[in-house]
Design a protein around this motif. Sequence first.
Motif, PDB file in Angstrom:
ATOM      1  N   SER A  99       0.852  -1.187   0.000  1.00  0.00           N
ATOM      2  CA  SER A  99       0.000   0.000   0.000  1.00  0.00           C
ATOM      3  C   SER A  99       0.884   1.232   0.000  1.00  0.00           C
ATOM      4  N   SER A 100       0.268   2.399  -0.121  1.00  0.00           N
ATOM      5  CA  SER A 100       1.040   3.641  -0.129  1.00  0.00           C
ATOM      6  C   SER A 100       1.748   3.867   1.201  1.00  0.00           C
ATOM      7  N   ALA A 101       1.227   3.245   2.274  1.00  0.00           N
ATOM      8  CA  ALA A 101       1.820   3.407   3.605  1.00  0.00           C
ATOM      9  C   ALA A 101       2.783   2.282   3.958  1.00  0.00           C
ATOM     10  N   GLY A 102       2.983   1.332   3.039  1.00  0.00           N
ATOM     11  CA  GLY A 102       3.904   0.228   3.295  1.00  0.00           C
ATOM     12  C   GLY A 102       3.244  -1.123   3.125  1.00  0.00           C
ATOM     13  N   TRP A 103       3.975  -2.177   3.481  1.00  0.00           N
ATOM     14  CA  TRP A 103       3.439  -3.523   3.412  1.00  0.00           C
ATOM     15  C   TRP A 103       2.293  -3.680   4.403  1.00  0.00           C
ATOM     16  N   VAL A 104       1.264  -4.395   3.977  1.00  0.00           N
ATOM     17  CA  VAL A 104       0.121  -4.663   4.856  1.00  0.00           C
ATOM     18  C   VAL A 104       0.283  -6.071   5.411  1.00  0.00           C
ATOM     19  N   PRO A 105       0.314  -6.242   6.735  1.00  0.00           N
ATOM     20  CA  PRO A 105       0.460  -7.591   7.298  1.00  0.00           C
ATOM     21  C   PRO A 105      -0.709  -8.495   6.921  1.00  0.00           C
ATOM     22  N   VAL A 106      -0.507  -9.788   7.083  1.00  0.00           N
ATOM     23  CA  VAL A 106      -1.593 -10.750   6.892  1.00  0.00           C
ATOM     24  C   VAL A 106      -2.367 -10.841   8.203  1.00  0.00           C
ATOM     25  N   TYR A 107      -3.634 -10.453   8.169  1.00  0.00           N
ATOM     26  CA  TYR A 107      -4.461 -10.480   9.378  1.00  0.00           C
ATOM     27  C   TYR A 107      -5.224 -11.797   9.449  1.00  0.00           C
ATOM     28  N   VAL A 108      -5.285 -12.363  10.643  1.00  0.00           N
ATOM     29  CA  VAL A 108      -5.959 -13.637  10.823  1.00  0.00           C
ATOM     30  C   VAL A 108      -7.343 -13.468  11.446  1.00  0.00           C
ATOM     31  N   ASP A 109      -7.775 -12.218  11.621  1.00  0.00           N
ATOM     32  CA  ASP A 109      -9.098 -11.993  12.179  1.00  0.00           C
ATOM     33  C   ASP A 109      -9.759 -10.826  11.457  1.00  0.00           C
ATOM     34  N   ASN A 110     -11.092 -10.843  11.440  1.00  0.00           N
ATOM     35  CA  ASN A 110     -11.840  -9.804  10.744  1.00  0.00           C
ATOM     36  C   ASN A 110     -11.666  -8.429  11.374  1.00  0.00           C
ATOM     37  N   GLY A 111     -11.430  -8.399  12.691  1.00  0.00           N
ATOM     38  CA  GLY A 111     -11.241  -7.124  13.366  1.00  0.00           C
ATOM     39  C   GLY A 111      -9.856  -6.540  13.186  1.00  0.00           C
ATOM     40  N   LYS A 112      -8.975  -7.265  12.491  1.00  0.00           N
ATOM     41  CA  LYS A 112      -7.601  -6.837  12.237  1.00  0.00           C
ATOM     42  C   LYS A 112      -6.874  -6.501  13.540  1.00  0.00           C
ATOM     43  N   ARG A 113      -7.052  -7.383  14.526  1.00  0.00           N
ATOM     44  CA  ARG A 113      -6.372  -7.227  15.809  1.00  0.00           C
ATOM     45  C   ARG A 113      -5.109  -8.073  15.888  1.00  0.00           C
ATOM     46  N   LEU A 114      -5.023  -9.106  15.033  1.00  0.00           N
ATOM     47  CA  LEU A 114      -3.871 -10.001  15.067  1.00  0.00           C
ATOM     48  C   LEU A 114      -3.296 -10.123  13.659  1.00  0.00           C
ATOM     49  N   GLY A 115      -2.172  -9.438  13.430  1.00  0.00           N
ATOM     50  CA  GLY A 115      -1.523  -9.444  12.127  1.00  0.00           C
ATOM     51  C   GLY A 115      -0.195 -10.184  12.179  1.00  0.00           C
ATOM     52  N   VAL A 116       0.202 -10.744  11.043  1.00  0.00           N
ATOM     53  CA  VAL A 116       1.437 -11.533  10.964  1.00  0.00           C
ATOM     54  C   VAL A 116       2.263 -11.054   9.775  1.00  0.00           C
TER      55      VAL A 116
END
Length: 306
Positions: A60-77
Amino acid sequence: MSDSIETPVSRRLSSVKNIIIVLSGKGGVGKSSSSVQLALSLAEPIQPGLDIPEATVHQSSAGWVPVYVDNGKRLGVMSIGFLLKDRGDSVVWRGPKKDGMIRQFLSEVRWGELDYLVIDTPPGTSDEHISLLTHLHPLFTPTLSKPTIPSSILISTPQTTALNDTIKSLSFTRKLQLPVMGLVENMSGYVCPCCNEISYTFGNNTNTEKIFKEQNGVDILGKVPIDTALVGLLDSVSKGELNVDVEQQQQQNGNDRQQHAHFPLLDEYNKTASSTIWRSITEKLVDKIESRKEQIRERLAPSTMN
């Protein structure tokens, strides 16, 4: 106190409240699985989301987007495995290349607002550890607005060889002034799934408390036995026997966002003995981190003069 040095890494991680570095002196002690379980315990409760092997990192324009394992985007990898064309490919890099990737993971990933960033490191004390702490160095100057610095936990098994190697990791942290919050003894016995009797496969070693608690002042956060239920669960996922594609399930269920999504992997993990033990370990770890924050606040607070 002098102002901290601002770098691309410190700017990117300014929105991360706590950084926990997971260390082990020896390979094969379950450090990576411990890091995952620590992250799951810190993130509870989470809204289940997409968790499939084909997940990839997006730019993205702000950098790499982590892989999120939850819909709430609380846990990213974030892992270099997401960047490989084939997950089975090896990474054959020399020191400068690895240092550059570590810097990119810290400075060019769009972490956003995080309560905790858990960093799983290679075993031992290598160039990767020195590079990591070098890039994190500006964050080791706490302020009243952010009274925290990166901390670490140690993972070991009960064998004397593993404990001796972990002592080297402890020495490494002290030379670089990285606080150690405690040690987790992994594979601490085997619990029979039939009678719950504990068999100490590596011997009922009491050296852990003696070496770390008594001689070095390192608290034992917990002891995690070998969990056959957890091993079987992870094997079933890798073989494709357990469906973890929550997005597909939501579409089949009418995509009702008001209804709590069913997440088989997390549901089954919460049934294991390991999940209960790791929740207890995480509670102790969080308490120690918060206690350290209070100590830093007291040290930095201006003294009142009568």
